[in-house]
Design a protein around this motif. Structure first.
Motif, PDB file in Angstrom:
ATOM      1  N   ARG A  42       0.810  -1.217   0.000  1.00 42.39           N
ATOM      2  CA  ARG A  42       0.000   0.000   0.000  1.00 42.39           C
ATOM      3  C   ARG A  42       0.845   1.270   0.000  1.00 42.39           C
ATOM      4  O   ARG A  42       0.480   2.252  -0.651  1.00 42.39           O
ATOM      5  CB  ARG A  42      -0.923   0.019   1.232  1.00 42.39           C
ATOM      6  N   ARG A  77      -7.858   7.035  -8.381  1.00 45.93           N
ATOM      7  CA  ARG A  77      -7.250   6.038  -7.475  1.00 45.93           C
ATOM      8  C   ARG A  77      -6.937   4.743  -8.234  1.00 45.93           C
ATOM      9  O   ARG A  77      -7.808   4.181  -8.910  1.00 45.93           O
ATOM     10  CB  ARG A  77      -8.224   5.770  -6.323  1.00 45.93           C
ATOM     11  N   ILE A  78      -5.689   4.267  -8.112  1.00 48.18           N
ATOM     12  CA  ILE A  78      -5.300   3.030  -8.800  1.00 48.18           C
ATOM     13  C   ILE A  78      -5.454   1.805  -7.900  1.00 48.18           C
ATOM     14  O   ILE A  78      -5.319   0.682  -8.373  1.00 48.18           O
ATOM     15  CB  ILE A  78      -3.855   3.100  -9.337  1.00 48.18           C
ATOM     16  N   CYS A  79      -5.720   2.030  -6.622  1.00 47.89           N
ATOM     17  CA  CYS A  79      -5.784   0.915  -5.665  1.00 47.89           C
ATOM     18  C   CYS A  79      -7.251   0.591  -5.390  1.00 47.89           C
ATOM     19  O   CYS A  79      -7.897   1.252  -4.579  1.00 47.89           O
ATOM     20  CB  CYS A  79      -5.109   1.303  -4.361  1.00 47.89           C
ATOM     21  N   THR A 125      -3.462  11.999  -7.928  1.00 51.21           N
ATOM     22  CA  THR A 125      -3.782  11.450  -6.602  1.00 51.21           C
ATOM     23  C   THR A 125      -2.858  12.110  -5.582  1.00 51.21           C
ATOM     24  O   THR A 125      -1.784  12.604  -5.948  1.00 51.21           O
ATOM     25  CB  THR A 125      -3.557   9.927  -6.572  1.00 51.21           C
ATOM     26  N   PRO A 126      -3.232  12.110  -4.313  1.00 50.75           N
ATOM     27  CA  PRO A 126      -2.366  12.755  -3.318  1.00 50.75           C
ATOM     28  C   PRO A 126      -0.999  12.101  -3.191  1.00 50.75           C
ATOM     29  O   PRO A 126      -0.007  12.790  -2.896  1.00 50.75           O
ATOM     30  CB  PRO A 126      -3.167  12.639  -2.009  1.00 50.75           C
ATOM     31  N   CYS A 127      -0.916  10.797  -3.397  1.00 49.15           N
ATOM     32  CA  CYS A 127       0.413  10.158  -3.294  1.00 49.15           C
ATOM     33  C   CYS A 127       1.347  10.680  -4.380  1.00 49.15           C
ATOM     34  O   CYS A 127       2.536  10.895  -4.133  1.00 49.15           O
ATOM     35  CB  CYS A 127       0.294   8.633  -3.357  1.00 49.15           C
ATOM     36  N   ALA A 163       2.321   0.829  -4.362  1.00 44.43           N
ATOM     37  CA  ALA A 163       1.204   1.537  -4.995  1.00 44.43           C
ATOM     38  C   ALA A 163       1.533   3.003  -5.309  1.00 44.43           C
ATOM     39  O   ALA A 163       1.291   3.457  -6.439  1.00 44.43           O
ATOM     40  CB  ALA A 163      -0.054   1.419  -4.143  1.00 44.43           C
ATOM     41  N   PRO A 164       2.087   3.778  -4.366  1.00 47.33           N
ATOM     42  CA  PRO A 164       2.420   5.169  -4.723  1.00 47.33           C
ATOM     43  C   PRO A 164       3.435   5.262  -5.862  1.00 47.33           C
ATOM     44  O   PRO A 164       3.348   6.166  -6.703  1.00 47.33           O
ATOM     45  CB  PRO A 164       2.991   5.741  -3.422  1.00 47.33           C
ATOM     46  N   CYS A 176       0.857   6.120   0.948  1.00 51.08           N
ATOM     47  CA  CYS A 176      -0.547   6.108   0.543  1.00 51.08           C
ATOM     48  C   CYS A 176      -1.358   7.048   1.423  1.00 51.08           C
ATOM     49  O   CYS A 176      -1.134   7.121   2.640  1.00 51.08           O
ATOM     50  CB  CYS A 176      -1.099   4.685   0.673  1.00 51.08           C
ATOM     51  N   TYR A 177      -2.302   7.752   0.820  1.00 48.68           N
ATOM     52  CA  TYR A 177      -3.204   8.639   1.566  1.00 48.68           C
ATOM     53  C   TYR A 177      -4.631   8.083   1.591  1.00 48.68           C
ATOM     54  O   TYR A 177      -5.563   8.802   1.942  1.00 48.68           O
ATOM     55  CB  TYR A 177      -3.174  10.043   0.942  1.00 48.68           C
ATOM     56  N   ASP A 178      -4.784   6.821   1.202  1.00 47.93           N
ATOM     57  CA  ASP A 178      -6.098   6.170   1.153  1.00 47.93           C
ATOM     58  C   ASP A 178      -7.110   7.123   0.510  1.00 47.93           C
ATOM     59  O   ASP A 178      -8.165   7.421   1.076  1.00 47.93           O
ATOM     60  CB  ASP A 178      -6.547   5.769   2.567  1.00 47.93           C
ATOM     61  N   CYS A 179      -6.762   7.567  -0.692  1.00 48.02           N
ATOM     62  CA  CYS A 179      -7.479   8.683  -1.296  1.00 48.02           C
ATOM     63  C   CYS A 179      -8.882   8.286  -1.778  1.00 48.02           C
ATOM     64  O   CYS A 179      -9.196   7.102  -1.937  1.00 48.02           O
ATOM     65  CB  CYS A 179      -6.667   9.231  -2.473  1.00 48.02           C
TER      66      CYS A 179
HETATM   67  S1  SF4 Z   1      -5.090   4.711  -2.515  1.00 47.28           S
HETATM   68 FE1  SF4 Z   1      -4.751   6.690  -3.575  1.00 47.28          FE
HETATM   69  S2  SF4 Z   1      -3.193   7.711  -2.311  1.00 47.28           S
HETATM   70 FE2  SF4 Z   1      -3.110   5.541  -1.787  1.00 47.28          FE
HETATM   71  S3  SF4 Z   1      -1.487   4.730  -3.121  1.00 47.28           S
HETATM   72 FE3  SF4 Z   1      -3.488   4.351  -4.111  1.00 47.28          FE
HETATM   73  S4  SF4 Z   1      -3.740   6.090  -5.503  1.00 47.28           S
HETATM   74 FE4  SF4 Z   1      -2.146   6.667  -4.003  1.00 47.28          FE
END
Ligand code: SF4
Length: 202
Positions: free
Chosen positions: A141, A174-176, A156-158, A145-146, A166-169
């Motif tokens: 995470r 968002r890619i996650c 995205t914030p990251c 992911a960032p 990760c900022y759990d955006c």
């Molecule tokens: S959830 Fe958002 S902030 Fe976190 S790594 Fe994925 S894209 Fe970046």
């Protein structure tokens, strides 16, 4: 790096394991194992950097949405990859206790590691190892992911913060969107983890 502990843990969970000092040797091994068949690849910097995109297509039916044949869309290629005999992916993290962690946005990559293939190979550089399953999830995470978001250049914030964590955006970009942990090799699928003593991918 000593892969003894993680190899034993993976084997106890039903995975086959092989290990190589370099990506070049792992690439040669995979080209021996995957020959004259159909192979699908999930998007992976590791698979690209060890040379599989140059070598596998010469003697296999090769499906990667990073290299779609002329006239086919990326989605059409993802679909073909889902039905290949063999599927290849890396991992966002691998716990030394044997769990394999991947995060995905479209879902084809994690789906491909779960069902639909006779064989699955995870190709994993030493930098992906973490001591525990919790630490592996944290790595997937907050590190993998960032960095992948940075590579895609999404809003995205990251990415805005240089991929620091990760900022759990809640960003539309968002890619996650899903996280899969393999506790064991999936039933009915020969699953091998190819360990490489080099830093590869994110
Ligand atoms: S959830 Fe958002 S902030 Fe976190 S790594 Fe994925 S894209 Fe970046």
């Amino acid at each position: 790096m000593d892969f003894t502990k993680v190899s034993k843990a993976l084997e106890e969970r039903g995975f086959k394991v092989s290990a190589f000092p370099t990506g070049k040797e792992a690439c040669a091994y995979l080209n021996e194992r995957i020959d004259g068949t159909s192979v699908g690849l999930g998007g992976s910097v590791t698979l690209r950097d060890i040379g599989l995109y140059e070598t596998l297509p010469g003697h296999n039916e090769f499906w990667s949405h990073w290299a779609p044949p002329e006239g086919m869309t990326a989605d059409e290629v993802r679909e073909r990859a889902m039905h290949a005999e063999t599927y290849l992916s890396s991992a966002n993290a691998l716990a030394e206790t044997g769990e394999i962690v991947n995060i995905d946005g479209t879902g084809n990559r994690v789906a491909g590691t779960l069902f639909g293939h006779k064989r699955v190979f995870f190709v994993v550089g030493r930098n992906k190892l973490a001591p525990t399953c919790d630490e592996a999830i944290r790595r997937a995470r907050n590190v993998a992911a960032p960095k992948n978001a940075l590579r895609f250049g999404v809003e995205t914030p990251c990415v805005a913060n240089g991929g620091d964590r990760c900022y759990d955006c809640k960003s539309p970009a968002r890619i996650c969107r899903g996280l899969v942990v393999l506790w064991e090799a999936m039933r009915g699928c020969e699953t091998e983890v190819v360990l490489i003593d080099e830093d590869l991918g994110y």
